[in-house]
Design a protein around this motif. Structure first.
Motif, PDB file in Angstrom:
ATOM      1  N   PRO A 165       0.777  -1.503   0.118  1.00 55.71           N
ATOM      2  CA  PRO A 165       0.052  -0.044   0.120  1.00 55.71           C
ATOM      3  C   PRO A 165       0.964   1.311  -0.291  1.00 55.71           C
ATOM      4  O   PRO A 165       0.238   2.473  -0.082  1.00 55.71           O
ATOM      5  CB  PRO A 165      -0.923  -0.153   1.206  1.00 55.71           C
ATOM      6  N   LEU A 166       2.208   1.387  -0.020  1.00 51.90           N
ATOM      7  CA  LEU A 166       2.953   2.442  -0.002  1.00 51.90           C
ATOM      8  C   LEU A 166       2.753   3.452  -0.916  1.00 51.90           C
ATOM      9  O   LEU A 166       2.489   4.499  -0.804  1.00 51.90           O
ATOM     10  CB  LEU A 166       4.442   1.646   0.046  1.00 51.90           C
ATOM     11  N   PRO A 167       2.570   2.975  -2.198  1.00 56.60           N
ATOM     12  CA  PRO A 167       2.350   4.333  -3.161  1.00 56.60           C
ATOM     13  C   PRO A 167       1.030   4.873  -2.946  1.00 56.60           C
ATOM     14  O   PRO A 167       1.279   6.222  -2.934  1.00 56.60           O
ATOM     15  CB  PRO A 167       2.258   3.498  -4.526  1.00 56.60           C
ATOM     16  N   VAL A 168      -0.003   4.182  -2.705  1.00 58.82           N
ATOM     17  CA  VAL A 168      -1.341   4.939  -2.372  1.00 58.82           C
ATOM     18  C   VAL A 168      -1.231   5.708  -1.182  1.00 58.82           C
ATOM     19  O   VAL A 168      -1.576   6.864  -1.193  1.00 58.82           O
ATOM     20  CB  VAL A 168      -2.345   3.993  -2.512  1.00 58.82           C
ATOM     21  N   VAL A 169      -0.500   5.254  -0.128  1.00 56.86           N
ATOM     22  CA  VAL A 169      -0.097   6.127   1.204  1.00 56.86           C
ATOM     23  C   VAL A 169       0.609   7.299   0.872  1.00 56.86           C
ATOM     24  O   VAL A 169       0.281   8.209   1.442  1.00 56.86           O
ATOM     25  CB  VAL A 169       0.595   4.965   2.342  1.00 56.86           C
ATOM     26  N   VAL A 170       1.665   7.225   0.019  1.00 60.28           N
ATOM     27  CA  VAL A 170       2.327   8.582  -0.146  1.00 60.28           C
ATOM     28  C   VAL A 170       1.653   9.410  -0.963  1.00 60.28           C
ATOM     29  O   VAL A 170       1.712  10.662  -0.615  1.00 60.28           O
ATOM     30  CB  VAL A 170       3.713   8.073  -1.004  1.00 60.28           C
ATOM     31  N   ILE A 171       0.964   8.963  -2.051  1.00 59.56           N
ATOM     32  CA  ILE A 171       0.075   9.960  -2.549  1.00 59.56           C
ATOM     33  C   ILE A 171      -0.960  10.576  -1.929  1.00 59.56           C
ATOM     34  O   ILE A 171      -1.166  11.765  -1.997  1.00 59.56           O
ATOM     35  CB  ILE A 171      -0.499   9.114  -3.820  1.00 59.56           C
ATOM     36  N   VAL A 172      -1.616   9.894  -1.216  1.00 61.93           N
ATOM     37  CA  VAL A 172      -2.708  10.215  -0.397  1.00 61.93           C
ATOM     38  C   VAL A 172      -1.938  11.221   0.713  1.00 61.93           C
ATOM     39  O   VAL A 172      -2.539  12.393   0.984  1.00 61.93           O
ATOM     40  CB  VAL A 172      -3.425   9.160   0.410  1.00 61.93           C
ATOM     41  N   GLY A 173      -0.964  10.742   1.275  1.00 61.11           N
ATOM     42  CA  GLY A 173      -0.300  11.809   2.417  1.00 61.11           C
ATOM     43  C   GLY A 173       0.088  13.181   1.907  1.00 61.11           C
ATOM     44  O   GLY A 173      -0.118  14.133   2.420  1.00 61.11           O
ATOM     45  N   ILE A 174       0.735  13.104   0.557  1.00 60.88           N
ATOM     46  CA  ILE A 174       1.178  14.199   0.031  1.00 60.88           C
ATOM     47  C   ILE A 174      -0.009  15.109  -0.254  1.00 60.88           C
ATOM     48  O   ILE A 174      -0.054  16.362   0.097  1.00 60.88           O
ATOM     49  CB  ILE A 174       1.677  14.141  -1.344  1.00 60.88           C
ATOM     50  N   PHE A 175      -1.062  14.406  -1.026  1.00 56.90           N
ATOM     51  CA  PHE A 175      -2.253  15.604  -1.004  1.00 56.90           C
ATOM     52  C   PHE A 175      -3.085  15.892   0.105  1.00 56.90           C
ATOM     53  O   PHE A 175      -3.591  16.950   0.016  1.00 56.90           O
ATOM     54  CB  PHE A 175      -2.983  14.737  -2.171  1.00 56.90           C
ATOM     55  N   THR A 176      -2.942  14.820   1.119  1.00 60.35           N
ATOM     56  CA  THR A 176      -3.525  15.545   2.501  1.00 60.35           C
ATOM     57  C   THR A 176      -2.957  16.705   2.989  1.00 60.35           C
ATOM     58  O   THR A 176      -3.441  17.792   3.335  1.00 60.35           O
ATOM     59  CB  THR A 176      -3.405  14.579   3.560  1.00 60.35           C
ATOM     60  N   GLY A 177      -1.509  16.711   2.826  1.00 63.26           N
ATOM     61  CA  GLY A 177      -0.698  18.074   3.288  1.00 63.26           C
ATOM     62  C   GLY A 177      -0.889  19.053   2.367  1.00 63.26           C
ATOM     63  O   GLY A 177      -1.158  20.288   2.835  1.00 63.26           O
ATOM     64  N   ILE A 178      -1.055  18.894   1.026  1.00 61.33           N
ATOM     65  CA  ILE A 178      -1.196  20.056   0.044  1.00 61.33           C
ATOM     66  C   ILE A 178      -2.892  20.656   0.423  1.00 61.33           C
ATOM     67  O   ILE A 178      -2.857  21.753   0.521  1.00 61.33           O
ATOM     68  CB  ILE A 178      -1.486  19.416  -1.526  1.00 61.33           C
ATOM     69  N   ILE A 179      -3.709  19.770   0.510  1.00 57.25           N
ATOM     70  CA  ILE A 179      -5.191  20.225   0.945  1.00 57.25           C
ATOM     71  C   ILE A 179      -5.270  20.976   2.267  1.00 57.25           C
ATOM     72  O   ILE A 179      -5.675  22.139   2.221  1.00 57.25           O
ATOM     73  CB  ILE A 179      -6.221  19.232   0.711  1.00 57.25           C
ATOM     74  N   LEU A 180      -4.586  20.400   2.974  1.00 58.65           N
ATOM     75  CA  LEU A 180      -4.671  21.117   4.456  1.00 58.65           C
ATOM     76  C   LEU A 180      -4.022  22.338   4.602  1.00 58.65           C
ATOM     77  O   LEU A 180      -4.254  23.447   5.070  1.00 58.65           O
ATOM     78  CB  LEU A 180      -3.763  20.206   5.481  1.00 58.65           C
ATOM     79  N   ALA A 181      -2.741  22.589   3.919  1.00 63.16           N
ATOM     80  CA  ALA A 181      -1.969  23.947   3.546  1.00 63.16           C
ATOM     81  C   ALA A 181      -2.786  24.701   2.921  1.00 63.16           C
ATOM     82  O   ALA A 181      -3.018  26.162   3.171  1.00 63.16           O
ATOM     83  CB  ALA A 181      -0.317  23.639   3.139  1.00 63.16           C
ATOM     84  N   TYR A 182      -3.253  24.384   1.806  1.00 66.11           N
ATOM     85  CA  TYR A 182      -4.062  25.129   1.045  1.00 66.11           C
ATOM     86  C   TYR A 182      -5.249  25.718   1.698  1.00 66.11           C
ATOM     87  O   TYR A 182      -5.424  27.088   1.567  1.00 66.11           O
ATOM     88  CB  TYR A 182      -4.515  24.523  -0.430  1.00 66.11           C
ATOM     89  N   GLN A 183      -6.191  24.853   2.155  1.00 69.85           N
ATOM     90  CA  GLN A 183      -7.579  25.531   2.827  1.00 69.85           C
ATOM     91  C   GLN A 183      -7.188  26.284   4.139  1.00 69.85           C
ATOM     92  O   GLN A 183      -7.741  27.470   4.399  1.00 69.85           O
ATOM     93  CB  GLN A 183      -8.191  24.241   3.241  1.00 69.85           C
ATOM     94  N   THR A 184      -6.251  25.928   4.959  1.00 69.62           N
ATOM     95  CA  THR A 184      -5.862  26.712   5.945  1.00 69.62           C
ATOM     96  C   THR A 184      -5.100  27.977   5.738  1.00 69.62           C
ATOM     97  O   THR A 184      -5.270  28.849   6.302  1.00 69.62           O
ATOM     98  CB  THR A 184      -5.090  25.575   7.216  1.00 69.62           C
ATOM     99  N   GLY A 185      -4.291  27.768   4.828  1.00 65.85           N
ATOM    100  CA  GLY A 185      -3.398  29.012   4.399  1.00 65.85           C
ATOM    101  C   GLY A 185      -4.400  30.092   3.949  1.00 65.85           C
ATOM    102  O   GLY A 185      -3.812  31.257   4.450  1.00 65.85           O
ATOM    103  N   LEU A 186      -5.248  29.599   3.193  1.00 60.28           N
ATOM    104  CA  LEU A 186      -6.020  30.632   2.798  1.00 60.28           C
ATOM    105  C   LEU A 186      -6.770  31.499   3.811  1.00 60.28           C
ATOM    106  O   LEU A 186      -6.784  32.764   4.038  1.00 60.28           O
ATOM    107  CB  LEU A 186      -7.153  30.167   1.791  1.00 60.28           C
ATOM    108  N   GLU A 187      -7.301  30.796   4.853  1.00 56.83           N
ATOM    109  CA  GLU A 187      -8.046  31.393   6.157  1.00 56.83           C
ATOM    110  C   GLU A 187      -6.953  32.214   7.073  1.00 56.83           C
ATOM    111  O   GLU A 187      -7.051  33.180   7.229  1.00 56.83           O
ATOM    112  CB  GLU A 187      -8.844  30.294   6.952  1.00 56.83           C
ATOM    113  N   LEU A 188      -5.719  31.718   7.319  1.00 60.10           N
ATOM    114  CA  LEU A 188      -4.891  32.298   7.968  1.00 60.10           C
ATOM    115  C   LEU A 188      -4.260  33.778   7.487  1.00 60.10           C
ATOM    116  O   LEU A 188      -4.061  34.609   8.025  1.00 60.10           O
ATOM    117  CB  LEU A 188      -3.685  31.383   8.107  1.00 60.10           C
ATOM    118  N   ASP A 189      -4.293  33.691   6.127  1.00 60.74           N
ATOM    119  CA  ASP A 189      -3.709  34.838   5.383  1.00 60.74           C
ATOM    120  C   ASP A 189      -4.911  35.830   5.284  1.00 60.74           C
ATOM    121  O   ASP A 189      -4.391  37.022   5.506  1.00 60.74           O
ATOM    122  CB  ASP A 189      -3.814  34.339   3.683  1.00 60.74           C
TER     123      ASP A 189
END
Lengths: 264, 257
Positions: free
Chosen positions: A53-77
């Motif tokens: 499951p490593l490939p799917v875990v890596v892909i989902v993990g990267i996008f989780t960080g991306i989405i989290l940063a994007y959504q939170t970043g917009l509000e924090l900004d």
């Protein structure tokens, strides 16, 4: 009357299932000492549970960080707090999202597969054959799976933490103009509080401990559902679906109680 | 010796075994015949403790299986080989690994790998499967799976062998092969056996005694010749293959829930 009978049966089946799964979990953990006899099998299961499951875990993990940063970043900004993004990403991933995302992926892939494999063995009388040969099916089939997932789940959660932080860093740098060096330093600072028992940041430690419990839960629920399967292909399907639903529910509940315990 | 005394078992209100009595003597091959779904396999599963009766007693070599503790049950099971209907080979193990499984898992034997391999080769050769040892169960035919499963049963040197529909789904030639194997096993190893089947040529060829099941009990017991000469209309209908005319008749025979 039918609704009442259905309700009574649902409660009775749930209590029976919970009891069986708990006993199976303890029985499997009680057999961990025989790991050397089943070393090859445990390694095979670690490959199935952790490497496949490593490939799917890596892909989902990267996008989780991306989405989290994007959504939170917009509000924090909006509040002029964009530099806080690193703290939020580090803490949220280490405490909650890392183990939870890993748990969800492993439930849907590995836990479901365990239920289907053991369920198929049950309905094709392979489990009966094992019992008649005086072989302990828990020792042969359940213990290697439970041990392997209990080891691999925290390792994969750590991978999700790392790639999630990197994904968040990518958005911070490209969208919020926070340099990588500053971002990574702030992530490290946010995770500075040490754990009491191990030389690890407390947030990372509690997250990984959660992942250990999640691994134990997913494997026990999957194996339990498989071993209780009856009624041919339909029964295997029912067992697989049940394993996924129950494991998802338990992850959420256990996740809350562990958070409550460590951050009262 | 295997004895069942007044055994009762019901599933969801449907009585499958009703005051069921059976005695199988040492070295004897007893065949249980009867229509599908009548409870023949359920009888075998009670003998190895896979199912518990609602009431009654089951004894294997004097040990009460119904009240046996885990150690006693293990001891009883170590004397019994069970050939399941579909073979029940472990799907992710090769044929050779399947046959070796009971030896590798038995910690009291302390056999070396070379000894295990030699014993497995011998038993696979006995069922004419020596060349298939490295194949997986889903890569071999149904007949081969049953023969491999028989090798797995025999490698543990059981004193009792239970055959659950050993020829179900096999062509006539493979059925004859299995039939010869059952007789060979009896001749070579002197095992006590119970064969559950609705394959009458097999029943006549391997049975020392046979009994027909009807409505949860054996209604006719005797040598194959005696059962063949039975005047009981239910036995005659079964032996002559008279078609079932209606759902009501099926229900009367205990075949429909």
């Amino acid at each position: 009357m039918d609704i009442l009978r259905f309700g009574v049966r649902f409660i009775s089946d749930s209590v029976h299932g919970a009891g069986y799964t708990t006993r199976l979990c303890f029985a499997a953990v009680g057999r961990f000492h025989g790991v050397l006899r089943r070393f090859k099998m445990v390694l095979e299961q670690m490959y199935v549970c952790g490497i496949k499951p490593l490939p799917v875990v890596v892909i989902v993990g990267i996008f989780t960080g991306i989405i989290l940063a994007y959504q939170t970043g917009l509000e924090l900004d909006r509040f002029g707090q964009r530099e806080k993004i690193a703290d939020i990403i580090g803490i949220v991933l280490a405490r909650e999202m890392g183990p939870f995302i890993t748990g969800l992926i492993l439930t849907a892939s590995v836990g479901a597969a365990m239920a289907a494999e053991l369920g198929t063995m049950k309905v094709s009388e392979e489990i009966d054959a094992i019992e008649v040969m005086s072989i302990d099916p828990i020792d042969l089939l359940v213990m290697p799976r439970v041990l392997a997932l209990t080891i691999m789940c925290p390792l994969l959660a750590f991978v999700v933490d790392i790639v999630g932080i990197l994904g968040g860093g990518f958005i911070s740098e490209s969208q919020l103009q926070i340099p990588w060096t500053l971002y990574l330093r702030q992530v490290a600072e946010s995770l500075e509080t040490p754990a009491k028992t191990l030389p690890l940041p407390k947030d990372l430690f509690t997250g990984l401990l959660k992942a250990v419990l999640f691994g134990l839960t997913i494997a026990s629920v999957g194996c339990s559902a498989g071993l209780r399967a009856t009624g041919g292909a339909l029964g295997v399907g029912r067992a697989t679906r049940g394993a996924v639903v129950i494991a998802f529910t338990l992850l959420i509940i256990f996740g809350y109680y562990m958070t409550w315990f460590f951050y009262p | 010796m295997i004895t069942l005394e007044k055994v009762n078992k019901a599933f969801a209100g449907r009585r499958v075994l009703v005051d069921y009595d059976l005695q199988v003597n040492d070295g004897e091959t007893f065949v249980i015949i009867g229509p599908s779904g009548i409870g023949k396999s359920v009888t075998l599963k009670h003998i190895v403790g896979l199912l518990q009766p609602d009431s009654g007693t089951i004894r294997v070599d004097g040990v009460d299986v119904t009240n046996a503790n885990p150690k006693e049950l293990r001891d009883v099971r170590s004397k019994i080989g069970f050939l399941f209907q579909g073979g029940a080979l472990i799907n992710w193990m090769t044929v050779g690994e399947n046959v070796a499984l009971p030896l590798r898992e038995n910690r009291t034997l302390r056999l070396k790998d070379a000894e295990i391999e030699a014993m497995c080769r011998e038993k696979l050769a006995l069922v004419n499967m020596a060349s298939e040892a490295n194949k997986f169960p889903d890569a071999i035919s149904g007949g081969m799976r049953k023969r491999a499963a028989l090798a797995r049963v025999l490698v543990a040197k059981p004193g009792i062998v239970l055959y659950d529909e050993p020829t179900a789904g096999l062509d006539p030639r493979m059925s004859s092969t299995i039939c010869n194997l059952i007789n060979d096993v009896k001749r070579q190893f002197g095992v006590t056996a119970i064969v559950v089947t609705h394959d009458l040529p097999l029943a006549y060829a391997v049975g020392d005694r046979m009994g027909m099941m009807h409505l949860g009990k054996l209604i006719e017991v005797g040598t194959p010749a005696e059962v063949r000469a039975s005047k009981n209309p239910i036995v005659r209908d079964f032996l002559e293959g008279r078609p079932i005319q209606s759902v009501e008749e099926e229900s009367k025979l205990g075949l429909a829930p």
